[in-house]
Design an enzyme around this catalytic site. Structure first.
Site, PDB file in Angstrom:
ATOM      1  N   CYS A  50       0.817  -1.225   0.000  1.00 58.88           N
ATOM      2  CA  CYS A  50       0.000   0.000   0.000  1.00 58.88           C
ATOM      3  C   CYS A  50       0.845   1.267   0.000  1.00 58.88           C
ATOM      4  O   CYS A  50       0.313   2.366  -0.174  1.00 58.88           O
ATOM      5  CB  CYS A  50      -0.952  -0.008   1.188  1.00 58.88           C
ATOM      6  SG  CYS A  50      -2.131  -1.359   1.078  1.00 58.88           S
ATOM      7  N   HIS A  86      -3.589   7.129   2.466  1.00 56.48           N
ATOM      8  CA  HIS A  86      -3.938   5.794   1.962  1.00 56.48           C
ATOM      9  C   HIS A  86      -5.294   5.387   2.541  1.00 56.48           C
ATOM     10  O   HIS A  86      -5.572   5.604   3.719  1.00 56.48           O
ATOM     11  CB  HIS A  86      -2.853   4.791   2.369  1.00 56.48           C
ATOM     12  CG  HIS A  86      -3.228   3.375   2.053  1.00 56.48           C
ATOM     13  ND1 HIS A  86      -3.629   2.983   0.795  1.00 56.48           N
ATOM     14  CD2 HIS A  86      -3.297   2.265   2.838  1.00 56.48           C
ATOM     15  CE1 HIS A  86      -3.905   1.691   0.813  1.00 56.48           C
ATOM     16  NE2 HIS A  86      -3.727   1.238   2.035  1.00 56.48           N
ATOM     17  N   ASN A 107     -10.259  -0.438  -0.294  1.00 59.21           N
ATOM     18  CA  ASN A 107      -8.804  -0.300  -0.323  1.00 59.21           C
ATOM     19  C   ASN A 107      -8.280  -0.887  -1.635  1.00 59.21           C
ATOM     20  O   ASN A 107      -8.308  -2.096  -1.825  1.00 59.21           O
ATOM     21  CB  ASN A 107      -8.221  -1.046   0.886  1.00 59.21           C
ATOM     22  CG  ASN A 107      -6.704  -0.960   0.968  1.00 59.21           C
ATOM     23  OD1 ASN A 107      -6.052  -0.491   0.037  1.00 59.21           O
ATOM     24  ND2 ASN A 107      -6.146  -1.421   2.065  1.00 59.21           N
TER      25      ASN A 107
HETATM   26  O1  UT7 Z   1      -3.854  -1.249   3.496  1.00 62.90           O
HETATM   27  C1  UT7 Z   1      -2.857  -1.938   4.177  1.00 62.90           C
HETATM   28  C2  UT7 Z   1      -2.917  -1.746   5.627  1.00 62.90           C
HETATM   29  N1  UT7 Z   1      -4.107  -2.331   6.164  1.00 62.90           N
HETATM   30  C3  UT7 Z   1      -4.717  -1.745   7.159  1.00 62.90           C
HETATM   31  O2  UT7 Z   1      -4.316  -0.700   7.592  1.00 62.90           O
HETATM   32  C4  UT7 Z   1      -5.906  -2.469   7.756  1.00 62.90           C
HETATM   33  C5  UT7 Z   1      -5.786  -2.527   9.261  1.00 62.90           C
HETATM   34  N2  UT7 Z   1      -6.828  -3.277   9.924  1.00 62.90           N
HETATM   35  C6  UT7 Z   1      -8.148  -2.932   9.899  1.00 62.90           C
HETATM   36  O3  UT7 Z   1      -8.548  -2.044   9.174  1.00 62.90           O
HETATM   37  C7  UT7 Z   1      -9.075  -3.628  10.832  1.00 62.90           C
HETATM   38  O4  UT7 Z   1      -8.329  -4.381  11.757  1.00 62.90           O
HETATM   39  C8  UT7 Z   1     -10.131  -4.539  10.153  1.00 62.90           C
HETATM   40  C9  UT7 Z   1     -11.127  -3.688   9.392  1.00 62.90           C
HETATM   41  C10 UT7 Z   1      -9.452  -5.505   9.215  1.00 62.90           C
HETATM   42  C11 UT7 Z   1     -10.890  -5.318  11.216  1.00 62.90           C
HETATM   43  O5  UT7 Z   1     -11.506  -4.420  12.130  1.00 62.90           O
HETATM   44  P1  UT7 Z   1     -11.311  -4.607  13.693  1.00 62.90           P
HETATM   45  O6  UT7 Z   1     -12.106  -3.580  14.345  1.00 62.90           O
HETATM   46  O7  UT7 Z   1      -9.831  -4.634  13.970  1.00 62.90           O
HETATM   47  O8  UT7 Z   1     -11.974  -6.003  13.949  1.00 62.90           O
HETATM   48  P2  UT7 Z   1     -11.355  -7.267  14.678  1.00 62.90           P
HETATM   49  O9  UT7 Z   1     -10.439  -7.992  13.756  1.00 62.90           O
HETATM   50  O10 UT7 Z   1     -10.836  -6.855  16.026  1.00 62.90           O
HETATM   51  O11 UT7 Z   1     -12.649  -8.115  14.894  1.00 62.90           O
HETATM   52  C12 UT7 Z   1     -13.694  -7.718  15.821  1.00 62.90           C
HETATM   53  C13 UT7 Z   1     -14.823  -8.719  15.742  1.00 62.90           C
HETATM   54  C14 UT7 Z   1     -14.355 -10.176  15.826  1.00 62.90           C
HETATM   55  O12 UT7 Z   1     -15.335 -10.897  16.523  1.00 62.90           O
HETATM   56  P3  UT7 Z   1     -15.110 -11.279  18.078  1.00 62.90           P
HETATM   57  O13 UT7 Z   1     -13.832 -12.069  18.114  1.00 62.90           O
HETATM   58  O14 UT7 Z   1     -15.002  -9.961  18.792  1.00 62.90           O
HETATM   59  O15 UT7 Z   1     -16.332 -12.045  18.404  1.00 62.90           O
HETATM   60  C15 UT7 Z   1     -14.343 -10.613  14.396  1.00 62.90           C
HETATM   61  O16 UT7 Z   1     -14.522 -11.993  14.252  1.00 62.90           O
HETATM   62  O17 UT7 Z   1     -15.484  -8.589  14.468  1.00 62.90           O
HETATM   63  C16 UT7 Z   1     -15.515  -9.866  13.826  1.00 62.90           C
HETATM   64  N3  UT7 Z   1     -15.409  -9.641  12.386  1.00 62.90           N
HETATM   65  C17 UT7 Z   1     -16.468  -9.372  11.612  1.00 62.90           C
HETATM   66  N4  UT7 Z   1     -17.780  -9.247  11.878  1.00 62.90           N
HETATM   67  C18 UT7 Z   1     -18.602  -8.966  10.858  1.00 62.90           C
HETATM   68  C19 UT7 Z   1     -14.289  -9.644  11.614  1.00 62.90           C
HETATM   69  N5  UT7 Z   1     -14.613  -9.393  10.343  1.00 62.90           N
HETATM   70  C20 UT7 Z   1     -15.949  -9.216  10.310  1.00 62.90           C
HETATM   71  C21 UT7 Z   1     -16.860  -8.924   9.288  1.00 62.90           C
HETATM   72  N6  UT7 Z   1     -18.175  -8.806   9.610  1.00 62.90           N
HETATM   73  N7  UT7 Z   1     -16.485  -8.751   8.002  1.00 62.90           N
END
Ligand code: UT7
Length: 336
Positions: A121, A261, A291
């Site tokens: 990215c 980004h 993205n």
């Molecule tokens: O471009 C390159 C660089 N990339 C980035 O900068 C991306 C960085 N990361 C992120 O943007 C975020 O971490 C994500 C958008 C990928 C994920 O968001 P998050 O707030 O960090 O979610 P999480 O991984 O902490 O997950 C929270 C909860 C989990 O459930 P539990 O364990 O709390 O029950 C996940 O299983 O949300 C769940 N979850 C979802 N729920 C509904 C994960 N993906 C989804 C989904 N829909 N698509």
């Protein structure tokens, strides 16, 4: 050219172009494919829809060519006048045979040499640094920098943690010696390979060559440890952008636009907050493109080109796999 003359050359962006495919993949579409919902995706990422290059006969080169042609035709630029063409991408058409070489041939840039750049990215940001340095050196006068990614070719559409994030697109900018006093001002680029597995395609390279096992294990799709990447990105994007401001004696109120980004709206908001920037100065298109990896920065420039006037102060910031990240300061050189 002597050293004194070289010192006076400033590199500027003098044209932009972009392309996104027509097919829209909305949050509602994804609700039918994986266990997710529009409210979660919108609140956690800011994304409502993304564009997908559906035709599986078409690859990243198609997006890059479309973006390049858009730039060339809008500005009546003769492709034979290009000295160099760079494609920043993580989804080259093929692992060997640079996509950039094919793109250059297809657009008629017959006098240019061409190569690919992979910094995930941050690819476009790193590419701007290369272009600015070549122009400043006096060695080349017209460089086309393209950021393009067909992310849908590496996304596993059964993995709800990644398939909601990525989209396809391409953007292009032309770097030339500045026609005035504006252009590339400063940059601060970083990398740290210790967390490379947190955002990667594990197999298909020399570490894990393709085997039946790598295929069965899904190691050819993009994998992200979202939380790990988020933690790094949210602090480091703000850190590097702040460093650029401080060392150029700029306050938030001096900045006209932040060009960040588009990985996650929450990361962009945090960066803007650290820099003390009001909302209207923060360029965003993540809600409708998602993205697009190397394409996010040039697509922002293309979408908002008509807003920019000569002398506007733009701060770029990016963070991506590798890890790679950085920030740059550019003063805009033209009015469209
Ligand atoms: O471009 C390159 C660089 N990339 C980035 O900068 C991306 C960085 N990361 C992120 O943007 C975020 O971490 C994500 C958008 C990928 C994920 O968001 P998050 O707030 O960090 O979610 P999480 O991984 O902490 O997950 C929270 C909860 C989990 O459930 P539990 O364990 O709390 O029950 C996940 O299983 O949300 C769940 N979850 C979802 N729920 C509904 C994960 N993906 C989804 C989904 N829909 N698509």
């Amino acid at each position: 050219m002597n050293l004194e003359e070289n010192k006076r050359i400033k590199a500027a962006i003098t044209a932009v172009g972009g392309y996104v495919p027509e097919t829209i993949l909305s949050n509602q579409d994804l609700e039918k494919m994986v266990d997710t919902n529009d409210a979660w995706i919108t609140s956690r990422t800011g994304i409502k829809e993304r564009r997908i290059l559906k035709d599986n006969q078409k690859a990243t080169s198609y997006l890059a060519i479309k973006a390049a042609e858009n730039l060339l035709s809008k500005n009546a630029i003769d492709p034979t006048s290009l000295d160099l063409l760079i494609v920043a991408t993580v989804t080259p058409d093929m692992p060997v045979a640079a996509t950039a070489a094919y793109v250059a041939s297809e657009i008629g840039a017959t006098n240019a040499f061409a190569f690919d750049l992979n910094a995930a990215c941050s690819g476009f940001l790193y590419g701007m640094s290369i272009c600015a340095s070549y122009i400043r050196s006096g060695q080349y006068k017209r460089i086309l920098l393209i950021g393009a990614d067909k992310m849908s070719s590496i996304v596993d559409y059964t993995d709800r943690t990644t398939c909601i994030i990525f989209g396809d697109g391409g953007g292009a900018v032309l770097f030339e010696p500045s026609p005035n006093e504006f252009g590339w001002e400063d940059e601060y680029l970083r990398s740290d390979g210790t967390e490379r597995m947190s955002l990667s395609i594990k197999a298909g390279g020399s570490l894990y060559p393709t085997t039946q096992n790598t295929l069965d294990s899904g190691w050819h799709n993009i994998h992200q440890e979202g939380k790990v990447v988020f933690k790094f990105a949210v602090s480091e994007m703000a850190n590097v952008a702040e460093k650029i401001l401080v060392r150029n004696h700029l306050k938030g109120s001096d900045i006209d636009y932040l060009v960040p980004h588009q990985a996650n709206k929450r990361i962009v908001d945090a960066t803007a907050q650290r820099l003390n920037l009001s909302e209207e100065k923060v360029l965003m298109n993540i809600s409708h493109y998602g993205n697009t990896t190397a394409a996010t920065l040039p697509l922002l420039l293309n979408d908002f080109e008509s807003k920019f006037t000569p002398g506007d102060k733009l701060i770029f910031a990016a963070f991506g796999g590798g890890f790679t990240w950085g920030a740059a300061y550019l003063t805009w050189a033209y009015k469209n």
